[in-house]
Scaffold this motif. Structure first.
Motif, PDB file in Angstrom:
ATOM      1  N   ALA A  70       0.715  -1.265  -0.055  1.00 61.01           N
ATOM      2  CA  ALA A  70       0.064  -0.033   0.100  1.00 61.01           C
ATOM      3  C   ALA A  70       0.899   1.365   0.025  1.00 61.01           C
ATOM      4  O   ALA A  70       0.665   2.169  -0.561  1.00 61.01           O
ATOM      5  CB  ALA A  70      -0.924   0.101   1.214  1.00 61.01           C
ATOM      6  N   ASP A  71       2.159   1.172   0.806  1.00 60.13           N
ATOM      7  CA  ASP A  71       2.922   2.434   0.795  1.00 60.13           C
ATOM      8  C   ASP A  71       3.664   2.496  -0.569  1.00 60.13           C
ATOM      9  O   ASP A  71       3.335   3.945  -1.264  1.00 60.13           O
ATOM     10  CB  ASP A  71       3.884   2.254   1.870  1.00 60.13           C
ATOM     11  N   ARG A  72       3.760   1.494  -1.268  1.00 58.52           N
ATOM     12  CA  ARG A  72       4.545   1.836  -2.433  1.00 58.52           C
ATOM     13  C   ARG A  72       3.459   2.198  -3.521  1.00 58.52           C
ATOM     14  O   ARG A  72       3.637   2.997  -4.482  1.00 58.52           O
ATOM     15  CB  ARG A  72       5.176   0.424  -3.047  1.00 58.52           C
ATOM     16  N   MET A  73       2.248   1.790  -3.464  1.00 57.03           N
ATOM     17  CA  MET A  73       1.081   2.178  -4.211  1.00 57.03           C
ATOM     18  C   MET A  73       0.917   3.755  -4.222  1.00 57.03           C
ATOM     19  O   MET A  73       0.649   4.321  -5.046  1.00 57.03           O
ATOM     20  CB  MET A  73      -0.247   1.501  -4.291  1.00 57.03           C
ATOM     21  N   SER A  74       0.941   4.063  -3.026  1.00 58.78           N
ATOM     22  CA  SER A  74       0.724   5.561  -2.574  1.00 58.78           C
ATOM     23  C   SER A  74       1.658   6.491  -3.179  1.00 58.78           C
ATOM     24  O   SER A  74       1.526   7.436  -3.672  1.00 58.78           O
ATOM     25  CB  SER A  74       0.510   5.794  -1.165  1.00 58.78           C
ATOM     26  N   ALA A  75       2.900   6.060  -2.903  1.00 59.83           N
ATOM     27  CA  ALA A  75       4.090   6.647  -3.568  1.00 59.83           C
ATOM     28  C   ALA A  75       4.128   6.566  -5.066  1.00 59.83           C
ATOM     29  O   ALA A  75       4.380   7.905  -5.810  1.00 59.83           O
ATOM     30  CB  ALA A  75       5.485   6.074  -2.988  1.00 59.83           C
ATOM     31  N   MET A  76       3.640   5.676  -5.746  1.00 57.89           N
ATOM     32  CA  MET A  76       3.448   5.661  -7.059  1.00 57.89           C
ATOM     33  C   MET A  76       2.504   6.551  -7.402  1.00 57.89           C
ATOM     34  O   MET A  76       2.636   7.447  -8.395  1.00 57.89           O
ATOM     35  CB  MET A  76       3.253   3.924  -7.872  1.00 57.89           C
ATOM     36  N   GLU A  77       1.255   6.685  -6.788  1.00 60.70           N
ATOM     37  CA  GLU A  77       0.251   7.735  -7.367  1.00 60.70           C
ATOM     38  C   GLU A  77       0.763   9.036  -7.167  1.00 60.70           C
ATOM     39  O   GLU A  77       0.631  10.143  -7.943  1.00 60.70           O
ATOM     40  CB  GLU A  77      -0.909   7.430  -6.434  1.00 60.70           C
ATOM     41  N   ARG A  78       1.620   9.244  -6.113  1.00 62.39           N
ATOM     42  CA  ARG A  78       2.220  10.836  -5.858  1.00 62.39           C
ATOM     43  C   ARG A  78       3.254  11.200  -7.070  1.00 62.39           C
ATOM     44  O   ARG A  78       3.125  12.099  -7.412  1.00 62.39           O
ATOM     45  CB  ARG A  78       2.718  10.942  -4.524  1.00 62.39           C
ATOM     46  N   ARG A  79       4.199  10.089  -7.480  1.00 60.57           N
ATOM     47  CA  ARG A  79       5.072  10.226  -8.478  1.00 60.57           C
ATOM     48  C   ARG A  79       4.239  10.460  -9.807  1.00 60.57           C
ATOM     49  O   ARG A  79       4.616  11.350 -10.623  1.00 60.57           O
ATOM     50  CB  ARG A  79       5.836   8.954  -8.554  1.00 60.57           C
ATOM     51  N   VAL A  80       3.385   9.899 -10.294  1.00 61.30           N
ATOM     52  CA  VAL A  80       2.622   9.882 -11.471  1.00 61.30           C
ATOM     53  C   VAL A  80       2.013  11.385 -11.222  1.00 61.30           C
ATOM     54  O   VAL A  80       2.021  11.911 -12.484  1.00 61.30           O
ATOM     55  CB  VAL A  80       1.541   8.751 -11.477  1.00 61.30           C
ATOM     56  N   ARG A  81       1.002  11.725 -10.471  1.00 60.70           N
ATOM     57  CA  ARG A  81       0.716  13.126 -10.294  1.00 60.70           C
ATOM     58  C   ARG A  81       1.618  14.097 -10.497  1.00 60.70           C
ATOM     59  O   ARG A  81       1.595  15.189 -11.077  1.00 60.70           O
ATOM     60  CB  ARG A  81      -0.041  13.213  -9.070  1.00 60.70           C
ATOM     61  N   ALA A  82       2.930  13.955  -9.921  1.00 63.16           N
ATOM     62  CA  ALA A  82       3.891  14.828 -10.018  1.00 63.16           C
ATOM     63  C   ALA A  82       4.344  15.132 -11.413  1.00 63.16           C
ATOM     64  O   ALA A  82       4.697  16.032 -11.821  1.00 63.16           O
ATOM     65  CB  ALA A  82       5.342  14.461  -9.045  1.00 63.16           C
ATOM     66  N   VAL A  83       4.542  13.904 -12.057  1.00 62.38           N
ATOM     67  CA  VAL A  83       5.183  14.054 -13.438  1.00 62.38           C
ATOM     68  C   VAL A  83       4.059  14.782 -14.281  1.00 62.38           C
ATOM     69  O   VAL A  83       4.564  15.468 -15.358  1.00 62.38           O
ATOM     70  CB  VAL A  83       5.278  12.640 -14.096  1.00 62.38           C
ATOM     71  N   LEU A  84       2.902  14.388 -14.144  1.00 60.76           N
ATOM     72  CA  LEU A  84       1.622  15.059 -15.057  1.00 60.76           C
ATOM     73  C   LEU A  84       1.557  16.577 -14.803  1.00 60.76           C
ATOM     74  O   LEU A  84       1.116  17.380 -15.621  1.00 60.76           O
ATOM     75  CB  LEU A  84       0.286  14.154 -14.814  1.00 60.76           C
ATOM     76  N   ASP A  85       1.834  16.866 -13.307  1.00 61.57           N
ATOM     77  CA  ASP A  85       1.796  18.291 -13.027  1.00 61.57           C
ATOM     78  C   ASP A  85       2.723  18.979 -13.594  1.00 61.57           C
ATOM     79  O   ASP A  85       2.624  20.085 -14.082  1.00 61.57           O
ATOM     80  CB  ASP A  85       1.830  18.470 -11.288  1.00 61.57           C
ATOM     81  N   ALA A  86       4.180  18.356 -13.712  1.00 63.57           N
ATOM     82  CA  ALA A  86       5.253  19.177 -14.508  1.00 63.57           C
ATOM     83  C   ALA A  86       4.757  19.112 -15.971  1.00 63.57           C
ATOM     84  O   ALA A  86       5.024  20.067 -16.602  1.00 63.57           O
ATOM     85  CB  ALA A  86       6.188  18.312 -14.255  1.00 63.57           C
ATOM     86  N   LEU A  87       4.166  18.220 -16.433  1.00 61.50           N
ATOM     87  CA  LEU A  87       3.779  18.521 -17.981  1.00 61.50           C
ATOM     88  C   LEU A  87       2.566  19.482 -18.066  1.00 61.50           C
ATOM     89  O   LEU A  87       2.955  20.458 -18.912  1.00 61.50           O
ATOM     90  CB  LEU A  87       3.116  16.956 -18.306  1.00 61.50           C
ATOM     91  N   ALA A  88       1.767  19.631 -17.063  1.00 61.56           N
ATOM     92  CA  ALA A  88       0.786  20.734 -17.045  1.00 61.56           C
ATOM     93  C   ALA A  88       1.353  21.966 -17.021  1.00 61.56           C
ATOM     94  O   ALA A  88       0.800  23.098 -17.506  1.00 61.56           O
ATOM     95  CB  ALA A  88      -0.180  20.364 -15.865  1.00 61.56           C
ATOM     96  N   GLY A  89       2.695  22.040 -16.182  1.00 63.58           N
ATOM     97  CA  GLY A  89       3.383  23.338 -15.960  1.00 63.58           C
ATOM     98  C   GLY A  89       4.243  23.650 -17.262  1.00 63.58           C
ATOM     99  O   GLY A  89       4.970  24.696 -16.967  1.00 63.58           O
ATOM    100  N   GLY A  90       4.142  22.969 -18.394  1.00 62.41           N
ATOM    101  CA  GLY A  90       4.993  23.260 -19.470  1.00 62.41           C
ATOM    102  C   GLY A  90       6.314  22.743 -19.382  1.00 62.41           C
ATOM    103  O   GLY A  90       7.247  23.244 -20.172  1.00 62.41           O
TER     104      GLY A  90
END
Length: 241
Positions: A70-90
């Motif tokens: 569960a901890d790794r899954m939560s970390a994966m979700e955070r990392r995925v969101r961070a990558v896409l947030d960076a994409l959204a930020g240009g």
């Protein structure tokens, strides 16, 4: 420039996450899917084993250790969101990020190669030569692979060529058949049942287990069709195209 993605992230089964960008077949949404896939692929997140693009969603398949923790899954979700947030930020693409490939597909149109060409022409109010010219002039994008290994769903079909599927599907469509189904065009990778309208056929092998990679086309590839005659088809088929 691909618009900044708006998405939802949800579990999919026991070992995957699903990114949803929308619910419709739309070229702009599909471009967001492929931009996200490139960004996540380049990020090389630990535990992310496979990315599977669809029209408006992206499946993230995880390794067993990540999926079971569960901890790794939560970390994966955070990392995925961070990558896409960076994409959204240009954020700029990493150096060496692969550009979309451009693949040319030779097609022999009409006759025995395209038994539905005349029906598509009649539906469009055009002659067969005009349908061929329009189909071959399109700049297509592989939205996704599905239905069968190597079958590309291609976006970019001229609206004048949109045509309904057959009322009664064929029990056997030959390998290489180039067909239209609704607003899409695609290529049958091997002999299969199918209800799309066949306008031509390519001698290229779309799927070959002896080849690496086995699929000729990949999601995100650009595709152009080139009209050829029967003699060229026979020559290319004989060369093992």
């Amino acid at each position: 420039m691909v618009p900044a993605p708006a998405f939802t992230l949800e579990p999919m089964g026991e070992d995957a996450l699903l990114l949803r960008f929308g619910e419709r077949i739309d070229a702009a949404l599909n471009a967001q899917v492929h931009a996200a896939a490139r960004a996540l692929r380049d990020a090389a997140l630990p535990g992310l084993e496979e990315l599977v693009p669809a029209y408006a969603s992206l499946l993230l398949r995880l390794d067993a250790a990540t999926a079971a923790d569960a901890d790794r899954m939560s970390a994966m979700e955070r990392r995925v969101r961070a990558v896409l947030d960076a994409l959204a930020g240009g954020a700029e693409a990493p150096a060496g990020a692969a550009a979309a490939r451009a693949i040319e597909i030779p097609v022999c149109y009409g006759g025995d190669f395209g038994p539905d060409l005349e029906d598509v022409a009649a539906h469009a109010g055009l002659d067969a030569d005009a349908v061929i010219a329009l189909h071959a002039a399109g700049d297509y994008r592989v939205a996704m692979l599905g239905f069968a290994p190597g079958f590309p769903y291609l976006l970019g079909l001229d609206p004048r060529l949109h045509a309904p599927r057959l009322a009664t599907p064929r029990t056997r469509v030959p390998a290489g058949a180039v067909a239209i189904g609704g607003a899409q065009t695609g290529i049958y990778p091997r002999a299969l049942p199918g209800g799309w309208r066949i306008v031509g056929r390519t001698p290229l092998a779309l799927f070959d287990l002896a080849r690496e990679p086995a699929c000729l086309l990949a999601p995100g590839d650009r595709v152009r069709f080139r009209a050829i005659d029967a003699a060229a088809f026979a020559r290319l088929a004989g060369d093992g195209a």
